[in-house]
Design an enzyme around this catalytic site. Structure first.
Site, PDB file in Angstrom:
ATOM      1  N   GLU A 173     -27.774 -39.478  20.648  1.00 32.14           N
ATOM      2  CA  GLU A 173     -27.182 -40.421  21.610  1.00 32.14           C
ATOM      3  C   GLU A 173     -28.228 -41.344  22.243  1.00 32.14           C
ATOM      4  O   GLU A 173     -28.412 -41.371  23.466  1.00 32.14           O
ATOM      5  CB  GLU A 173     -26.409 -39.663  22.684  1.00 32.14           C
ATOM      6  N   ASN A 218     -27.622 -38.656  15.528  1.00 33.63           N
ATOM      7  CA  ASN A 218     -26.290 -38.244  15.960  1.00 33.63           C
ATOM      8  C   ASN A 218     -25.858 -39.050  17.187  1.00 33.63           C
ATOM      9  O   ASN A 218     -26.617 -39.186  18.146  1.00 33.63           O
ATOM     10  CB  ASN A 218     -26.320 -36.751  16.312  1.00 33.63           C
ATOM     11  N   HIS A 254     -15.495 -38.033  19.266  1.00 35.72           N
ATOM     12  CA  HIS A 254     -14.759 -37.487  20.407  1.00 35.72           C
ATOM     13  C   HIS A 254     -13.623 -38.466  20.719  1.00 35.72           C
ATOM     14  O   HIS A 254     -13.804 -39.443  21.447  1.00 35.72           O
ATOM     15  CB  HIS A 254     -15.676 -37.315  21.617  1.00 35.72           C
ATOM     16  N   GLU A 284     -18.814 -33.735  15.395  1.00 39.58           N
ATOM     17  CA  GLU A 284     -18.325 -33.175  16.647  1.00 39.58           C
ATOM     18  C   GLU A 284     -16.859 -33.526  16.889  1.00 39.58           C
ATOM     19  O   GLU A 284     -16.463 -33.871  18.006  1.00 39.58           O
ATOM     20  CB  GLU A 284     -19.183 -33.669  17.826  1.00 39.58           C
ATOM     21  N   ASP A 286     -13.264 -33.811  17.921  1.00 40.27           N
ATOM     22  CA  ASP A 286     -12.186 -33.276  18.744  1.00 40.27           C
ATOM     23  C   ASP A 286     -11.311 -34.436  19.192  1.00 40.27           C
ATOM     24  O   ASP A 286     -11.748 -35.595  19.211  1.00 40.27           O
ATOM     25  CB  ASP A 286     -12.694 -32.456  19.947  1.00 40.27           C
TER      26      ASP A 286
END
Length: 367
Positions: A173, A218, A254, A284, A286
């Site tokens: 990030e 990432n 996300h 990741e 979700d």
């Protein structure tokens, strides 16, 4: 699942005679059902269709997850998940809590667990703005001093675990939504060069091991074409120009129910990275509800569609159950982002993933 407050239970006791419960005690609600662990098996399906795995993150050890037998039964089932990502235990504050004092016990726990169950591990992460040790953030370091700290950390951690880690998220990030570097102790002290130095040091560490350990960048917000995604392409190009190792990019994904990027947009963003000769992983995934109620038939069907769309591209879920989700503490009032509910029962999204892997129409994406 029904939940009763103490007041509600007391009121029921006044109105009803005591009735012996088969689960012990009196007037207790029924226990939750056992966790669902039978077919379809997501990782098994993924491997049958040419993928490396379908994996999950796990926030263990040190949390209630590691003492929850139902949770552990699912997360260690290699037929369901073929890869684990430590959600926290390999981050800076846990691996180097004091300068030059390294603690590998948390990472060893999840590596031992994964190796026992024939699962691979994506190691996460080496350099990030958050979850840093106090000695990093509470001292006015010069650029040279902080660079040396970063180098020492990367060399020690990567060489210690060597190829027990399939890959590392080297920097996590680093970008704002507008494509500029975000503020962090690394950027504010060293400047943009910190990003490239991190990969230089990680490349050196991999070389020292003599193993094939993949190095990733990432980030979130890279799932569709736009300014931030273009900036990430440019970071990769610069690393390649400098001859630093960069094997892939991880897309955090996300998402919000009903606001997930389209399949066309997700594919377009991924193709841009693939064109640079690197791998792409959804690291990741979700899909959270932004407001209650979370479990309406229409909402669950839309969530299933969003998972289906994303898994048509590629896949790894960021933890798998609503019970231990990171979402409510980060986004108050939001939640139910995962593919198992709080009693470890599969939601429609689980079956949508299976159908996406198999290339079948989504039968659970409709009410």
């Amino acid at each position: 699942m029904y939940s009763y407050t103490a007041t509600a239970v007391a009121a029921l006791a006044l109105l009803q005679p005591a009735i012996a419960s088969p689960w012990g005690g009196k007037n207790h609600p029924p226990p939750p059902p056992p966790p669902q662990v039978g077919p379809p098996y997501l990782n098994q399906l993924a491997q049958q269709h040419g993928k490396l795995w379908l994996g999950t993150a796990a926030d263990i050890p040190g949390t209630n997850e590691s003492t929850d037998a139902g949770y552990m039964e699912i997360v260690t089932n290699e037929k369901i998940f073929g890869q684990l990502t430590p959600a926290n235990m390999m981050k800076f504050q846990y691996t180097e809590p004091e300068q030059n004092v390294f603690n590998y016990s948390g990472g060893d726990y999840i590596l031992d667990l994964a190796e026992r169950d024939h699962q691979r591990v994506r190691c996460h992460n080496l350099v990030w703005v958050d979850e840093l040790s106090p000695f990093v953030t509470n001292t006015n370091w010069t650029a040279a001093q902080l660079t040396a700290i970063m180098k020492t950390h990367i060399l020690n951690v990567v060489t210690h675990w060597s190829d027990r880690c399939y890959s590392w998220d080297v920097v996590n990030e680093a970008l704002n939504g507008d494509g500029t570097f975000s503020s962090s102790v690394w950027y504010d002290t060293i400047g943009p060069e910190y990003f490239y130095q991190a990969y230089e040091f990680a490349t050196e560490a991999v070389r020292r091991t003599g193993k094939d350990i993949k190095l990733y960048y990432n980030d979130y917000g890279l799932e569709n074409p736009g300014t931030k995604t273009t900036a990430a392409y440019n970071l990769v190009k610069e690393l390649q120009k400098r001859k630093s190792r960069i094997d892939g990019v991880g897309l955090e994904s996300h998402f919000e129910v009903g606001a997930t990027p389209s399949l066309a947009d997700q594919n377009a963003a991924k193709k841009g990275f693939l064109a640079l000769g690197i791998n792409v992983a959804v690291t990741e995934l979700d899909v959270r509800f932004t407001a209650e109620p979370y479990y309406t038939p229409a909402g669950l069907a839309q969530q299933a569609q969003d998972y289906y769309t994303s898994v048509q591209s590629c896949m790894t879920v960021w933890d798998f159950d609503d019970k231990y989700s990171w979402v409510p503490s980060t986004f108050p009032g939001q939640g139910a982002a995962d593919i198992y509910n709080a009693t470890l029962q599969r939601k429609p999204a689980y079956y949508a993933i299976a159908e996406a892997i198999e290339g079948k129409p989504c039968t659970v994406c409709k009410v």
